[in-house]
Design an enzyme around this catalytic site. Structure first.
Site, PDB file in Angstrom:
ATOM      1  N   HIS A   1       0.847  -1.200   0.000  1.00  0.00           N
ATOM      2  CA  HIS A   1       0.000   0.000   0.000  1.00  0.00           C
ATOM      3  C   HIS A   1       0.878   1.244   0.000  1.00  0.00           C
ATOM      4  O   HIS A   1       1.809   1.345   0.782  1.00  0.00           O
ATOM      5  CB  HIS A   1      -0.911   0.013   1.237  1.00  0.00           C
ATOM      6  CG  HIS A   1      -2.079  -0.904   1.114  1.00  0.00           C
ATOM      7  ND1 HIS A   1      -3.369  -0.479   1.275  1.00  0.00           N
ATOM      8  CD2 HIS A   1      -2.154  -2.217   0.813  1.00  0.00           C
ATOM      9  CE1 HIS A   1      -4.194  -1.502   1.094  1.00  0.00           C
ATOM     10  NE2 HIS A   1      -3.479  -2.574   0.821  1.00  0.00           N
TER      11      HIS A   1
ATOM     12  N   TYR B   1      -9.523   5.314   7.164  1.00  0.00           N
ATOM     13  CA  TYR B   1      -9.698   5.673   8.575  1.00  0.00           C
ATOM     14  C   TYR B   1     -10.761   6.771   8.619  1.00  0.00           C
ATOM     15  O   TYR B   1     -10.539   7.864   8.100  1.00  0.00           O
ATOM     16  CB  TYR B   1      -8.390   6.209   9.170  1.00  0.00           C
ATOM     17  CG  TYR B   1      -7.320   5.162   9.415  1.00  0.00           C
ATOM     18  CD1 TYR B   1      -6.517   4.679   8.383  1.00  0.00           C
ATOM     19  CD2 TYR B   1      -7.107   4.671  10.704  1.00  0.00           C
ATOM     20  CE1 TYR B   1      -5.537   3.729   8.633  1.00  0.00           C
ATOM     21  CE2 TYR B   1      -6.118   3.727  10.950  1.00  0.00           C
ATOM     22  CZ  TYR B   1      -5.338   3.255   9.912  1.00  0.00           C
ATOM     23  OH  TYR B   1      -4.361   2.320  10.168  1.00  0.00           O
TER      24      TYR B   1
ATOM     25  N   PRO C   1      -4.645   0.155  18.649  1.00  0.00           N
ATOM     26  CA  PRO C   1      -4.320  -0.298  17.296  1.00  0.00           C
ATOM     27  C   PRO C   1      -4.444   0.757  16.193  1.00  0.00           C
ATOM     28  O   PRO C   1      -4.134   0.476  15.037  1.00  0.00           O
ATOM     29  CB  PRO C   1      -5.333  -1.429  17.053  1.00  0.00           C
ATOM     30  CG  PRO C   1      -6.462  -1.152  17.980  1.00  0.00           C
ATOM     31  CD  PRO C   1      -5.877  -0.463  19.165  1.00  0.00           C
TER      32      PRO C   1
ATOM     33  N   LYS D   1       0.803  -0.249  15.114  1.00  0.00           N
ATOM     34  CA  LYS D   1       2.205  -0.368  15.521  1.00  0.00           C
ATOM     35  C   LYS D   1       2.545  -1.619  16.336  1.00  0.00           C
ATOM     36  O   LYS D   1       3.722  -1.958  16.486  1.00  0.00           O
ATOM     37  CB  LYS D   1       2.590   0.867  16.357  1.00  0.00           C
ATOM     38  CG  LYS D   1       2.715   2.134  15.537  1.00  0.00           C
ATOM     39  CD  LYS D   1       3.973   2.118  14.682  1.00  0.00           C
ATOM     40  CE  LYS D   1       3.899   3.108  13.548  1.00  0.00           C
ATOM     41  NZ  LYS D   1       3.802   2.523  12.219  1.00  0.00           N
TER      42      LYS D   1
ATOM     43  N   TYR E   1       3.586   6.474  10.186  1.00  0.00           N
ATOM     44  CA  TYR E   1       2.758   5.335   9.793  1.00  0.00           C
ATOM     45  C   TYR E   1       3.605   4.261   9.095  1.00  0.00           C
ATOM     46  O   TYR E   1       3.488   3.075   9.421  1.00  0.00           O
ATOM     47  CB  TYR E   1       1.611   5.797   8.882  1.00  0.00           C
ATOM     48  CG  TYR E   1       0.529   4.758   8.728  1.00  0.00           C
ATOM     49  CD1 TYR E   1      -0.498   4.658   9.657  1.00  0.00           C
ATOM     50  CD2 TYR E   1       0.561   3.843   7.679  1.00  0.00           C
ATOM     51  CE1 TYR E   1      -1.475   3.689   9.542  1.00  0.00           C
ATOM     52  CE2 TYR E   1      -0.411   2.872   7.553  1.00  0.00           C
ATOM     53  CZ  TYR E   1      -1.430   2.801   8.486  1.00  0.00           C
ATOM     54  OH  TYR E   1      -2.393   1.836   8.372  1.00  0.00           O
TER      55      TYR E   1
HETATM   56  C1  PHB Z   1      -5.906  -4.437  10.216  1.00  0.00           C
HETATM   57  O1  PHB Z   1      -5.959  -4.590   8.986  1.00  0.00           O
HETATM   58  O2  PHB Z   1      -6.162  -5.365  10.995  1.00  0.00           O
HETATM   59  C2  PHB Z   1      -5.546  -3.115  10.767  1.00  0.00           C
HETATM   60  C3  PHB Z   1      -5.181  -2.093   9.914  1.00  0.00           C
HETATM   61  C4  PHB Z   1      -4.850  -0.841  10.414  1.00  0.00           C
HETATM   62  C5  PHB Z   1      -4.899  -0.619  11.776  1.00  0.00           C
HETATM   63  C6  PHB Z   1      -5.257  -1.641  12.644  1.00  0.00           C
HETATM   64  C7  PHB Z   1      -5.576  -2.888  12.132  1.00  0.00           C
HETATM   65  O3  PHB Z   1      -4.594   0.614  12.259  1.00  0.00           O
END
Ligand code: PHB
Ligand code: APR
Length: 384
Positions: free
Chosen positions: A72, A196, A288, A292, A380
């Site tokens: 990505h 997000y 989460p 990280k 990130y």
């Molecule tokens: C996930 O794909 O499980 C995932 C992706 C981004 C995050 C947390 C979990 O910030």
């Protein structure tokens, strides 16, 4: 029984440590209380930083990751009726992330260890760490394992951190007043990149695992139970939050898995005592939102491997003594970033209109200033 490094826990931290030590000619035994099937199926996070991918590839366990992982080059921040792309290729050229499920990393590592004759004991009972100051040993299910060093890789609820005498550790923690409901669904992702989303109904995240499997998260009350969330309610809420920009439709499908994850931050310092070294979730937890957790575990293990390699080569303890300090810089940067992402994107019950306007103003800043977006992007994708 005797080994050089007794490892408690077969999560990503313990398994990777065992594998990296093997590549340096150092022996280890991994003691895991769950079954192999359980650890290989447990659905967790899925974002691997560049440094994590590089570590796995260099260690010879990246073949399937390179084949099946999804690279990505950006993420979307969605709020106020519009989407805003954080473009890694422009902001942090040459750096990206790869979406590959944590349990896939675990499967690859277990396969590599077993192929090399590695010793992983699953379903062991009553693991205890003893004599941490010198001549340490582990006991489990009536057996004894003597070792030079113990690695506590047994996650937040493990036995290694509590084995450290009272008063040694400083603990820093924060519980968030909400949780995440995680959903795995057999449906093609409705977006190519992670979304997000901040809405007045709460946060939502659209992620994925493969071209046919999507992963979602919903901000839910801290005391939410899976039973409160029948499939229809999940899809309705995901739609209400994610379909907040014109023209975006969420495709629904069969829900294969759901679970509630508490949102918590935690750091125990120092990450070592005597001959015991903590790595991964045993020493620190992040909410989460910044993706990280797994990456920090891998970074700890990289540092610990170098320190143990030096120690077993010539008895030098310099790197081992500095293990905790070497890890904590990255740990605290990730703590701040995870707190910042969480604060930016969630709704807080006690938040007044002033706080809400500040949050929106910061989102506008991050999505309009290249400097602010670069801060997000470089954290990130992971600092070197
Ligand atoms: C996930 O794909 O499980 C995932 C992706 C981004 C995050 C947390 C979990 O910030
Ligand atoms: N005895 C033996 N094994 C134990 C014990 C015990 N008393 N307690 C816990 N374990 C095992 C757990 O069953 C688990 O398999 O230790 C392992 C710890 O693994 P993780 O929790 O995955 O922790 P870690 O390897 O540090 O990986 C961190 O995992 O929690 C996620 O999001 C987090 O991505 C991060 C990553």
């Amino acid at each position: 029984m005797r080994t050089q490094v007794g490892i408690i826990g077969a999560g990503p931290a313990g398994l990777l440590l065992s594998h990296l030590l093997h590549l340096r000619g150092i022996t280890s035994v991994v003691l895991e209380k769950r079954s192999r099937d359980y650890v290989e199926r447990r659905v967790r996070a899925g974002v691997l930083e560049q440094g994590t991918v590089d570590t796995l590839v260099e260690a010879g366990v990246g073949e399937r990751l390179l084949r099946e992982g999804l690279p990505h080059h950006g993420i979307e921040l969605r709020y106020g009726g519009a989407g805003h792309r954080i473009a890694f290729e422009k902001l942090v050229p040459g750096r990206s992330i790869t979406v590959y499920g944590q349990q896939e990393v675990v499967k690859d590592l277990i396969a590599a260890r077993l192929a090399a004759g590695g010793d992983i004991r699953f379903e062991v009972e009553d693991v205890e760490a003893h004599s941490l100051e010198s001549d340490p040993y582990l006991t489990f299910g009536g057996e004894r394992l003597d070792c030079d060093v113990i690695a506590g890789c047994d996650g937040f609820h493990g036995v290694s951190r509590p084995a450290i005498p009272e008063g040694v550790l400083s603990v820093y923690e924060r519980d968030y007043p909400f949780a995440w409901l995680g959903i795995l669904a057999r449906v093609a992702p409705s977006s190519e990149e992670l979304i997000y989303t901040r809405t007045e109904r709460g946060f939502a995240l659209h992620s994925m695992r493969s071209p046919t499997v999507s992963r979602f998260y919903l901000q839910v009350p801290a005391d939410a139970r899976v039973e409160d969330w029948p499939d229809e309610r999940i899809w309705a809420e995901l739609k209400a939050r994610l379909e907040s920009v014109p023209g975006f439709t969420l495709t629904t499908g069969e829900i294969m898995e759901k679970g509630v994850t508490p949102m918590r931050a935690f750091v125990a310092e120092p990450m070592q005592y005597g001959r015991l070294y903590l790595a991964g979730d045993a020493a620190h937890i992040v909410p989460p939102t910044g993706a990280k957790g797994l990456n920090l575990a891998v970074a700890d293990v990289r540092v610990l491997t170098e320190a143990l390699a030096a120690y077993f080569a010539d008895g030098s303890t310099g790197l081992l003594d500095g293990y905790s300090d070497a890890c904590l810089k990255r740990v605290w940067r990730a703590q701040h970033f995870s707190w910042w992402m969480t604060t930016l994107l969630h709704t807080f019950e006690d938040e007044d209109p002033y706080a809400r306007r500040l949050q929106l103003s910061y989102l506008d800043y991050v999505t309009s200033s290249e400097a602010a977006a670069t801060t997000l992007a470089e954290n990130y994708v992971g600092l070197p």
